[in-house]
Design an enzyme around this catalytic site. Structure first.
Site, short mmCIF file in Angstrom:
data_model
loop_
_atom_site.label_atom_id
_atom_site.label_comp_id
_atom_site.label_asym_id
_atom_site.label_seq_id
_atom_site.Cartn_x
_atom_site.Cartn_y
_atom_site.Cartn_z
N HIS A 32 29.75 -8.27 -9.22
CA HIS A 32 30.13 -9.67 -9.41
C HIS A 32 30.05 -10.43 -8.08
O HIS A 32 29.50 -11.53 -8.01
CB HIS A 32 31.53 -9.76 -9.99
CG HIS A 32 32.04 -11.16 -10.11
ND1 HIS A 32 31.49 -12.08 -10.97
CD2 HIS A 32 33.05 -11.80 -9.47
CE1 HIS A 32 32.14 -13.23 -10.85
NE2 HIS A 32 33.08 -13.08 -9.95
N ALA A 33 30.58 -9.83 -7.02
CA ALA A 33 30.56 -10.47 -5.70
C ALA A 33 29.12 -10.75 -5.25
O ALA A 33 28.82 -11.84 -4.76
CB ALA A 33 31.29 -9.60 -4.68
#
Length: 100
Positions: A76-77
């Protein structure tokens, strides 16, 4: 919270701020408010660089043969980092267009 989670949250928080700044930069450029667009772009660039530095920590760790566990938070990051990089390029292009 420590280690990988902390780095991921640093990336996510920084790119969130960068996204907001680059979006404001783009919007101001579309309204032909060049100075405001440049200010927001500079702010976004600072936040983006913080996120990039945090991400570079993980790359360095991996390069030093210290395993980095890939998990959903890291994915996600990195996804957020890449999408904001695209927004940065779009804002930059709009500013360059205004500058002639």
């Amino acid at each position: 919270m420590e280690g990988l989670e902390l780095v991921c949250f640093k990336i996510i928080a920084s790119v969130g701020e960068a996204r907001n700044s680059f979006l404001q930069s783009y919007r101001n450029a579309k309204r032909k408010k060049l100075e405001d667009a440049k200010k927001y772009f500079a702010d976004g660039d600072e936040f983006f660089n913080k996120a990039h530095e945090a991400h570079a920590q993980l790359i360095t760790q991996e390069a030093n043969e210290e395993s980095v566990q890939v998990n959903l938070l890291l994915v996600h990051a990195e996804d957020q980092l890449m999408s904001v990089e695209t927004l940065k390029l779009i804002a930059e292009e709009e500013i360059a267009y205004l500058e002639g």
